[in-house]
Design an enzyme around this catalytic site. Structure first.
Site, PDB file in Angstrom:
ATOM      1  N   HIS A 131      -8.453   1.249  -0.414  1.00 29.44           N
ATOM      2  CA  HIS A 131      -8.390   0.283  -1.519  1.00 29.44           C
ATOM      3  C   HIS A 131      -9.738  -0.276  -1.977  1.00 29.44           C
ATOM      4  O   HIS A 131      -9.784  -1.297  -2.650  1.00 29.44           O
ATOM      5  CB  HIS A 131      -7.432  -0.872  -1.187  1.00 29.44           C
ATOM      6  CG  HIS A 131      -6.049  -0.401  -0.890  1.00 29.44           C
ATOM      7  ND1 HIS A 131      -5.253   0.185  -1.847  1.00 29.44           N
ATOM      8  CD2 HIS A 131      -5.330  -0.362   0.259  1.00 29.44           C
ATOM      9  CE1 HIS A 131      -4.104   0.543  -1.302  1.00 29.44           C
ATOM     10  NE2 HIS A 131      -4.122   0.234  -0.024  1.00 29.44           N
ATOM     11  N   SER A 156       0.836  -1.198   0.000  1.00 27.73           N
ATOM     12  CA  SER A 156       0.000   0.000   0.000  1.00 27.73           C
ATOM     13  C   SER A 156       0.871   1.249   0.000  1.00 27.73           C
ATOM     14  O   SER A 156       1.629   1.497  -0.933  1.00 27.73           O
ATOM     15  CB  SER A 156      -0.973  -0.054   1.182  1.00 27.73           C
ATOM     16  OG  SER A 156      -1.885   1.017   1.115  1.00 27.73           O
ATOM     17  N   LEU A 157       0.819   2.036   1.078  1.00 24.81           N
ATOM     18  CA  LEU A 157       1.648   3.228   1.181  1.00 24.81           C
ATOM     19  C   LEU A 157       3.122   2.923   0.898  1.00 24.81           C
ATOM     20  O   LEU A 157       3.857   3.751   0.346  1.00 24.81           O
ATOM     21  CB  LEU A 157       1.509   3.818   2.588  1.00 24.81           C
ATOM     22  CG  LEU A 157       2.602   4.820   2.950  1.00 24.81           C
ATOM     23  CD1 LEU A 157       2.291   6.154   2.328  1.00 24.81           C
ATOM     24  CD2 LEU A 157       2.780   4.918   4.429  1.00 24.81           C
TER      25      LEU A 157
END
Length: 308
Positions: free
Chosen positions: A199, A90-91
């Site tokens: 998401h 993700s990040l």
């Protein structure tokens, strides 16, 4: 011996999380750089006593980015070899892009702060939720989510390892899915302490604004292959990289497939570059052949370099 570097995302933050790098100049310098970009003392925040403030998305994202990049710079400064491939959860994908030379660090810091603000404002507090579902097949979880939507949003968004899936969407739909997951035999279905349903398609408005912001930021062709979350693929073209980051905001993080792809390619060794040991734990569960070291201290970095 080829190896991969993995960069963790939100959820791996903790107070004093860079204590393992006490006195390492490049780590302090990296945080100074990030703090100057945001006009805010990230080092003091991380080493304070307020867990809540570092858990706020707008703070967590820049903190975790700086921590991942600082760890990577400390690794290189200690004589570490360049990984064959990088990926971020993700990040963490932004940290991976900085490590690959595709994205300037200062740009990345401002970008993840904006990303966090866009995510936070896309869904008002309380409207969205996330939950972890343990012990069911991915496909079963996807079906449960589809059935739970009932006109709302509920999707499987982090495919972390076999039997560990995170779902996200409207609060009521996520609660319906948790109940159904337990009835279907899930070991556990537990809500996650996050303020943003990442998401899932509730993030589409945030993604459109992120796309506009990305137009003004320079990306270069990566010097290290970067596997993106949205499609487990790597891109050399900066426009395709930006597109992958936009889609990442409302698409599932396909972590299981990322580790499986590398194992198929013969890259079984990896290092988690940043605080915590979340990705090291997932690697083991995804494939017995996958060995991931957590670089949580200068000693751990030295040990990894010594064996590679």
């Amino acid at each position: 011996m080829s190896f991969a570097f993995f960069f963790p995302g939100q959820g791996s933050q903790s107070l004093n999380m860079m204590n393992g790098f006490d006195g390492v100049a490049v780590v302090h310098d990296t945080f100074d750089e990030a703090s100057a970009a945001l006009n805010q003392d990230l080092w003091a925040m991380m080493n304070g006593d307020d867990t809540e403030i570092i858990g706020q998305t707008v703070n967590t994202q820049p903190l975790m980015l700086a921590a991942g990049v600082a760890t990577y710079r400390a690794y290189l400064a200690s004589g570490g070899k360049t990984p064959a491939v990088v990926a971020g959860h993700s990040l963490g994908e932004y940290s991976a892009l900085v490590a690959s030379g595709s994205l300037n660090f200062t740009d990345a810091v401002k970008l993840v702060r904006l990303r966090a603000e866009l995510m936070q404002s896309a869904v008002p507090q309380g409207v969205g939720a996330m939950a972890a579902v343990l012990g069911l097949e991915d496909e079963t979880v996807r079906q449960i989510c589809a059935d739970a939507e009932q006109g709302e949003v509920c999707e499987a968004v982090n495919l972390n390892s076999p039997g560990q899936v995170v779902i996200a969407g409207n609060t009521a739909a996520v609660e319906r899915a948790m109940t159904a997951a337990k009835e279907a035999g899930a070991k556990r279905a537990l809500p996650l302490p996050v303020s943003v349903p990442s998401h899932c398609r509730l993030m589409k408005p945030a993604a459109e604004k992120l796309a506009q912001a990305l137009q003004n930021i320079t990306f270069r062709q990566p010097e290290i292959r970067v596997l993106h979350n949205a499609d487990v693929a790597a891109y050399n073209n900066p426009d395709l990289i930006k597109d992958a980051l936009v889609r990442q905001l409302y698409s599932p993080v396909r972590w299981t497939e990322t580790v499986q792809l590398l194992v198929r390619e013969g890259i079984t060794e990896s290092a988690e570059c940043g605080p915590g040991k979340v990705l090291a734990g997932l690697a083991k569960r995804i494939d017995k052949a996958a060995v991931c070291s957590a670089l949580t201290s200068a000693e751990a970095v030295a040990a990894f370099i010594g064996s590679h």
